[in-house]
Motif scaffolding. Structure first.
Motif, mmCIF file in Angstrom:
data_model
loop_
_atom_site.group_PDB
_atom_site.id
_atom_site.type_symbol
_atom_site.label_atom_id
_atom_site.label_comp_id
_atom_site.label_asym_id
_atom_site.label_seq_id
_atom_site.Cartn_x
_atom_site.Cartn_y
_atom_site.Cartn_z
ATOM 1 N N VAL A 73 0.865 -1.184 0.000
ATOM 2 C CA VAL A 73 0.000 0.000 0.000
ATOM 3 C C VAL A 73 0.900 1.232 0.000
ATOM 4 N N LEU A 74 0.806 2.026 -1.073
ATOM 5 C CA LEU A 74 1.724 3.140 -1.272
ATOM 6 C C LEU A 74 1.371 4.362 -0.438
ATOM 7 N N SER A 75 2.423 5.062 -0.029
ATOM 8 C CA SER A 75 2.258 6.325 0.689
ATOM 9 C C SER A 75 2.280 7.473 -0.322
ATOM 10 N N ALA A 76 1.866 8.641 0.122
ATOM 11 C CA ALA A 76 1.755 9.808 -0.751
ATOM 12 C C ALA A 76 3.080 10.159 -1.426
ATOM 13 N N SER A 136 2.551 -2.576 9.098
ATOM 14 C CA SER A 136 2.010 -1.269 8.736
ATOM 15 C C SER A 136 2.666 -0.192 9.571
ATOM 16 N N ARG A 137 2.597 1.040 9.055
ATOM 17 C CA ARG A 137 3.167 2.210 9.731
ATOM 18 C C ARG A 137 2.058 3.029 10.371
ATOM 19 N N GLU A 138 2.383 3.722 11.430
ATOM 20 C CA GLU A 138 1.423 4.624 12.092
ATOM 21 C C GLU A 138 1.432 6.011 11.447
ATOM 22 N N ASP A 139 2.512 6.358 10.750
ATOM 23 C CA ASP A 139 2.643 7.691 10.168
ATOM 24 C C ASP A 139 2.461 7.620 8.652
#
Length: 163
Positions: A77-80, A145-148
């Motif tokens: 799942v990609l981040s911005a 997964s990341r929290e940020d």
């Protein structure tokens, strides 16, 4: 019951484009051992118990054969800030789409992409008919997964950002 006028493929795509989606790169390993990846926005959860997810691939996709035969795949799942990865794995004209891409090993042996908001290591359960697409159903075996971070989004035919 309301009756809707007939519509063409362009109107259908335009209406579906009103639904904002996240963007993921799904990865696997081809029978020859080469890593394979493709950008998707047709990803969703299916079930919490058992933990199932699905994504869709066009029957014309060059990556379909690899995902049809592979026992495992990883949803990244990609981040911005990973728009470059989305573009890289969506183009057909990239000679070596994996060149310089930071990877993280997984228990299944399928490469995960570094820096994603979430990664889901999955065992392929079923391939289902989805018209001009194939629906790939997988059981999540491990995840991180990341929290940020903010998600990379797709809306009305282009990238979008929250806020």
């Amino acid at each position: 019951m309301t009756s809707f006028p007939s519509f063409d493929a362009r109107a259908f795509r335009s209406a579906l484009g009103c639904f904002a989606t996240g963007i993921a790169v799904v990865t696997t390993v081809a029978p020859d051992g080469a890593p394979v990846g493709v950008t998707v926005n047709s990803f969703s959860s299916v079930s919490l118990d058992p933990p199932l997810v699905q994504f869709c691939l066009a029957r014309s996709a060059g990556t379909l054969a690899a995902f049809s035969t592979a026992k495992s795949f990883v949803v990244n799942v990609l981040s911005a800030d990973q728009e470059d990865l989305s573009a890289r794995f969506s183009r057909r004209d990239v000679d070596d789409r994996w060149a310089g891409v930071a990877q993280v090993p997984t228990d299944s042996g399928v490469p995960a992409l570094a820096g994603c908001l979430a990664t889901l290591d999955c065992d392929r359960e079923h391939l289902l008919d989805g018209g001009d697409h194939v629906i790939v159903l997988g059981r999540v075996r491990a995840l991180a997964s990341r929290e940020d971070g903010a998600p990379l989004l797709y809306f009305r035919g282009g990238y979008a950002r929250l806020g």
